[in-house]
Motif scaffolding. Sequence first.
Motif, PDB file in Angstrom:
ATOM      1  N   CYS A 116      37.726  49.156  53.470  1.00  0.00           N
ATOM      2  CA  CYS A 116      37.721  48.194  52.358  1.00  0.00           C
ATOM      3  C   CYS A 116      37.977  46.763  52.784  1.00  0.00           C
ATOM      4  N   GLY A 117      38.319  46.534  54.047  1.00  0.00           N
ATOM      5  CA  GLY A 117      38.792  45.198  54.403  1.00  0.00           C
ATOM      6  C   GLY A 117      40.184  45.120  53.801  1.00  0.00           C
ATOM      7  N   GLY A 118      40.933  44.104  54.119  1.00  0.00           N
ATOM      8  CA  GLY A 118      42.282  43.998  53.546  1.00  0.00           C
ATOM      9  C   GLY A 118      43.179  45.138  54.004  1.00  0.00           C
ATOM     10  N   SER A 123      48.029  41.008  47.207  1.00  0.00           N
ATOM     11  CA  SER A 123      46.813  40.205  47.333  1.00  0.00           C
ATOM     12  C   SER A 123      46.576  39.324  46.102  1.00  0.00           C
ATOM     13  N   GLU A 131      40.821  37.397  52.321  1.00  0.00           N
ATOM     14  CA  GLU A 131      40.326  38.762  52.515  1.00  0.00           C
ATOM     15  C   GLU A 131      40.531  39.220  53.959  1.00  0.00           C
ATOM     16  N   LEU A 154      44.991  38.853  55.790  1.00  0.00           N
ATOM     17  CA  LEU A 154      46.115  39.327  54.978  1.00  0.00           C
ATOM     18  C   LEU A 154      47.183  39.954  55.890  1.00  0.00           C
ATOM     19  N   VAL A 184      44.676  40.794  40.201  1.00  0.00           N
ATOM     20  CA  VAL A 184      44.141  41.746  41.187  1.00  0.00           C
ATOM     21  C   VAL A 184      44.869  43.089  41.154  1.00  0.00           C
ATOM     22  N   ASN A 185      46.155  43.068  40.788  1.00  0.00           N
ATOM     23  CA  ASN A 185      46.952  44.277  41.040  1.00  0.00           C
ATOM     24  C   ASN A 185      47.490  45.037  39.828  1.00  0.00           C
ATOM     25  N   SER A 232      50.057  49.030  44.528  1.00  0.00           N
ATOM     26  CA  SER A 232      49.115  47.908  44.553  1.00  0.00           C
ATOM     27  C   SER A 232      48.363  47.828  45.883  1.00  0.00           C
ATOM     28  N   VAL A 278      46.951  50.457  47.206  1.00  0.00           N
ATOM     29  CA  VAL A 278      46.003  51.569  47.247  1.00  0.00           C
ATOM     30  C   VAL A 278      44.612  51.085  46.837  1.00  0.00           C
ATOM     31  N   TRP A 323      34.913  45.034  39.063  1.00  0.00           N
ATOM     32  CA  TRP A 323      36.176  44.873  39.794  1.00  0.00           C
ATOM     33  C   TRP A 323      36.023  43.874  40.946  1.00  0.00           C
ATOM     34  N   PHE A 363      33.995  44.299  43.787  1.00  0.00           N
ATOM     35  CA  PHE A 363      33.727  44.794  45.147  1.00  0.00           C
ATOM     36  C   PHE A 363      32.584  45.796  45.149  1.00  0.00           C
ATOM     37  N   LEU A 364      32.092  46.062  46.335  1.00  0.00           N
ATOM     38  CA  LEU A 364      31.028  47.050  46.511  1.00  0.00           C
ATOM     39  C   LEU A 364      31.660  48.228  47.238  1.00  0.00           C
ATOM     40  N   CYS A 365      31.631  49.392  46.603  1.00  0.00           N
ATOM     41  CA  CYS A 365      32.302  50.539  47.224  1.00  0.00           C
ATOM     42  C   CYS A 365      31.419  51.140  48.308  1.00  0.00           C
TER      43      CYS A 365
END
Length: 521
Positions: free
Chosen positions: A183-185, A252, A257, A261, A293-294, A322, A324, A376, A378-380
């Motif tokens: 996911c990055g981060g 975050s 990104e 972090l 974000v969280n 947060s 996860v 949300w 992002f691209l899963c």
Amino acid sequence: MKGSAAELEMLKLRSTATELLLKEDWNKYINLYSRFISRCHFPQTSPNDDDDDSTKLRQTLCSALSNRAEGYSKLRDLSAALIDCDHALKLNPFHLKALVCKGKVLLDLHCYSQAFECFHRAKALASTDSAISQLLKRSQKLDSQSKTGFIDLSDWVLNEFNGTCPELAEFVGNVEIRRSEACGGRGLFATRNIEAGTPLVITKAVVLGRGIMPKAAGGETARLVMWKDFVDKILDAVKKCNKTRALLYTLSTGDVEGSDLTVPKIELFKPECAADTKRFELDVERILKVLDVNCLTEESVSAKVMGKKKGCCGVGLWFLPSFVNHSCCPNARRLHVGDSMVLYASRDVKEGEEITFAYFDVLWPLHERREMAKRWGFLCSCKRCSFEEEKGLELGELNGMDGVEDKVSKWGLNGKEKGYLRASFWMGYCNEWEKLKRRRVERRITEEIAVAGSIFDAVGGDERVLRTLLKKMKNGSGFGHGVETEEMEKLMRMARGVYGRVMKRRAMKAFFELELSSTSS
Ligand SMILES: C[S@@+](CC[C@H](N)C(=O)[O-])C[C@H]1O[C@@H](n2cnc3c(N)ncnc32)[C@H](O)[C@@H]1O
């Protein structure tokens, strides 16, 4: 002020203080004692100064400090309360009120064993005090729960959620925060093999906003009012507690990104972690971004709220959860018990695997999930999304159960891949079963069991899948007739993936009944 004069002054304060206490006007109560304390001019006394006047001054100051600490703790300014208690205990290590107040503040800061120490010392001073005995017992229970993560909600469930909601201790299981390749981060990772149903994290919300949301007109306004109230409470909590502020600043903001972090140590989130004494600047803009974000709602599909009042909605911030990330084949779910969240494995997890839960409903085909992830931001690219993308499933091609099952056998899909596909077209299966029921065509229970089983293995436990099985079994012969069938064993295993390992078998069966009656009403 001399000791005897201070003692006299304290006596005069008493009636005003009692009045403010009864009115719960904590700000004035604190000011009253602050004025008194500042006029006392702390002498360089040590507990060994034992001339009569020093003793009087010490005792009076200890009482004033303990009372002010109580005021601070009522306003949830736990850092200030702790400082006052420590100050009082430095003057007199055996001051009963300071010990009890410090113990209570430590309980609120989730420092259970230190709280136990305080109550233990207090108990030695007042052995017959039943309130202290109860606090001692409570801190001992929470201390042991925070070390094992073992919770048992059976009594509460069997009592149909009447009575007080059980208090849950903070617990951090076999997890740590690491950088997430997927996911990055950052993300949360398992440090051991973990069995389905095992609690991973148990944690209380920093703030939880709840309200009844009218469905028709006024719903949006009610939501906005709830959100504003929630944000105010967060700002208040962050202003008052250094630890809260320090932890909130690890989350975050969505601005930075990937590798920029910082990865915080898991120890920061564990109970007993000392309050950070560093004063952080209050940055409201940053806090609002963090909330964006969280924050999580209790209503999400991957969550279950125990003992929920009808129509009640909740939004909250929980620190460790947060971290996860989302996955369309998650391995964790959330259970909400009061203000606490129990994050537990919804299927078996291997050491080193990333812990994920679903931010949105994952029992939908790829293109629908893509849309939800877009909202949300992002691209899963989880295993399931990658698999379905690779297969290039044509939309509309797989409507209904038979279409999916054809593909499953044509492509020779087994194990998780079969489960991914069945999960994506779950709605199609439901419609098919419904049609068969209406036409009164008999299908054997293994149909549902097989589909539910493979979805469970591939994308974790889901309440709707379990409910379909429950209904089927209720109408058949296996459930509620005392027959311990093989199906019942499977059902229990799935239920642990859906609700976590939080109650005994008998309570789980009662819970099934409650769930079924709530769907039929
Ligand atoms: C609650 S945070 C999760 C923790 C976050 N990764 C961090 O480092 O603090 C939510 C954010 O994580 C990222 N995220 C979560 N799941 C993701 C996924 N499956 N793919 C890509 N990014 C994801 C998104 O940026 C999302 O806004």
